[in-house]
Motif scaffolding. Structure first.
Motif, PDB file in Angstrom:
ATOM      1  N   ASN A  88       0.742  -1.332   0.259  1.00  0.00           N
ATOM      2  CA  ASN A  88       0.157   0.081   0.036  1.00  0.00           C
ATOM      3  C   ASN A  88       0.802   1.205  -0.175  1.00  0.00           C
ATOM      4  O   ASN A  88       0.788   2.220   0.736  1.00  0.00           O
ATOM      5  CB  ASN A  88      -0.855  -0.008   1.159  1.00  0.00           C
ATOM      6  N   ASP A  89       1.701   1.146  -0.803  1.00  0.00           N
ATOM      7  CA  ASP A  89       2.859   2.393  -0.947  1.00  0.00           C
ATOM      8  C   ASP A  89       3.698   2.679   0.251  1.00  0.00           C
ATOM      9  O   ASP A  89       4.584   3.635   0.340  1.00  0.00           O
ATOM     10  CB  ASP A  89       2.057   3.681  -1.430  1.00  0.00           C
ATOM     11  N   GLN A  90       3.752   1.966   1.222  1.00  0.00           N
ATOM     12  CA  GLN A  90       4.704   1.888   2.245  1.00  0.00           C
ATOM     13  C   GLN A  90       5.694   0.831   1.910  1.00  0.00           C
ATOM     14  O   GLN A  90       5.599  -0.295   1.793  1.00  0.00           O
ATOM     15  CB  GLN A  90       4.059   1.762   3.421  1.00  0.00           C
ATOM     16  N   GLU A  91       6.976   1.459   2.229  1.00  0.00           N
ATOM     17  CA  GLU A  91       8.208   0.236   1.855  1.00  0.00           C
ATOM     18  C   GLU A  91       8.367  -0.413   3.074  1.00  0.00           C
ATOM     19  O   GLU A  91       8.569  -0.297   4.063  1.00  0.00           O
ATOM     20  CB  GLU A  91       9.526   1.180   1.617  1.00  0.00           C
ATOM     21  N   LEU A  92       8.728  -1.708   2.511  1.00  0.00           N
ATOM     22  CA  LEU A  92       8.686  -2.847   3.641  1.00  0.00           C
ATOM     23  C   LEU A  92      10.329  -2.844   3.840  1.00  0.00           C
ATOM     24  O   LEU A  92      11.034  -2.712   3.108  1.00  0.00           O
ATOM     25  CB  LEU A  92       8.516  -4.321   2.938  1.00  0.00           C
ATOM     26  N   LYS A  93      10.609  -2.694   5.284  1.00  0.00           N
ATOM     27  CA  LYS A  93      11.978  -3.050   5.716  1.00  0.00           C
ATOM     28  C   LYS A  93      12.487  -4.377   5.913  1.00  0.00           C
ATOM     29  O   LYS A  93      11.646  -5.152   6.825  1.00  0.00           O
ATOM     30  CB  LYS A  93      12.105  -2.222   7.074  1.00  0.00           C
ATOM     31  N   PHE A  94      13.301  -5.093   5.088  1.00  0.00           N
ATOM     32  CA  PHE A  94      13.696  -6.252   5.129  1.00  0.00           C
ATOM     33  C   PHE A  94      14.190  -6.750   6.695  1.00  0.00           C
ATOM     34  O   PHE A  94      14.843  -5.827   7.325  1.00  0.00           O
ATOM     35  CB  PHE A  94      14.794  -6.766   4.138  1.00  0.00           C
ATOM     36  N   ALA A  95      13.829  -7.531   6.990  1.00  0.00           N
ATOM     37  CA  ALA A  95      14.198  -8.235   8.646  1.00  0.00           C
ATOM     38  C   ALA A  95      15.465  -8.886   8.328  1.00  0.00           C
ATOM     39  O   ALA A  95      16.182  -9.095   9.502  1.00  0.00           O
ATOM     40  CB  ALA A  95      13.164  -9.189   9.083  1.00  0.00           C
ATOM     41  N   THR A  96      15.927  -9.252   7.129  1.00  0.00           N
ATOM     42  CA  THR A  96      17.284 -10.312   7.062  1.00  0.00           C
ATOM     43  C   THR A  96      17.820  -9.665   5.860  1.00  0.00           C
ATOM     44  O   THR A  96      16.908  -9.146   4.893  1.00  0.00           O
ATOM     45  CB  THR A  96      16.793 -11.496   7.035  1.00  0.00           C
ATOM     46  N   ASP A  97      18.924  -9.841   5.713  1.00  0.00           N
ATOM     47  CA  ASP A  97      19.780  -9.492   4.427  1.00  0.00           C
ATOM     48  C   ASP A  97      20.027 -10.885   3.471  1.00  0.00           C
ATOM     49  O   ASP A  97      20.926 -10.887   2.643  1.00  0.00           O
ATOM     50  CB  ASP A  97      20.861  -8.813   4.622  1.00  0.00           C
ATOM     51  N   ARG A  98      19.207 -11.747   3.937  1.00  0.00           N
ATOM     52  CA  ARG A  98      19.306 -13.220   3.005  1.00  0.00           C
ATOM     53  C   ARG A  98      19.159 -12.680   1.413  1.00  0.00           C
ATOM     54  O   ARG A  98      18.295 -11.887   1.175  1.00  0.00           O
ATOM     55  CB  ARG A  98      18.380 -14.169   3.316  1.00  0.00           C
TER      56      ARG A  98
END
Length: 125
Positions: A88-98
């Motif tokens: 919904n136009d909000q950027e997801l912050k990745f919880a891991t750098d896999r």
């Protein structure tokens, strides 16, 4: 009354699977922008049905899908960090750098508190 703004939980990591809960909204519109590398992208519903053309996407390509009706989406990213994922136009912050991740989005229905009758404030005399 203030309008509640959408929230995305921090993400629970279990191997390649990362589960996020989306709250304070009634929609689950997904947009994935491929930024700086090729990446596999697939989106499935809770029953495992593929919802988009699952394939390798190139930088500059954008994938969109409306998962509102399902209230759930599993996004398979072959090179997660080469993408930006928006809910919904909000950027997801990745919880891991896999590199390879299954982003699992669950829409948590909002309980409508406005509709409940108030008893405390209007009984004061």
């Amino acid at each position: 009354t203030p309008v509640a703004t959408q929230a995305i939980s921090e993400g629970v990591v279990a191997g390649e699977d990362v589960t996020y809960e989306v709250t304070n909204t009634d929609s689950l519109n997904i947009r994935i922008e491929v930024v700086d590398n090729v990446t596999w992208i697939g989106i499935r519903d809770e029953r495992g049905s593929e919802k988009i053309e699952a394939r390798v996407y190139n930088p500059g390509e954008t994938v969109t899908y409306d998962s509102t009706a399902d209230g759930y989406a599993r996004i398979r990213l072959g090179a997660a960090l080469a993408t930006k994922v928006f809910v919904n136009d909000q950027e997801l912050k990745f919880a891991t750098d896999r590199t390879t991740q299954n982003i699992i989005l669950k829409l948590i229905p909002t309980i409508d508190t406005e509709a409940q009758p108030t008893t405390e404030s209007d009984t004061t005399q």
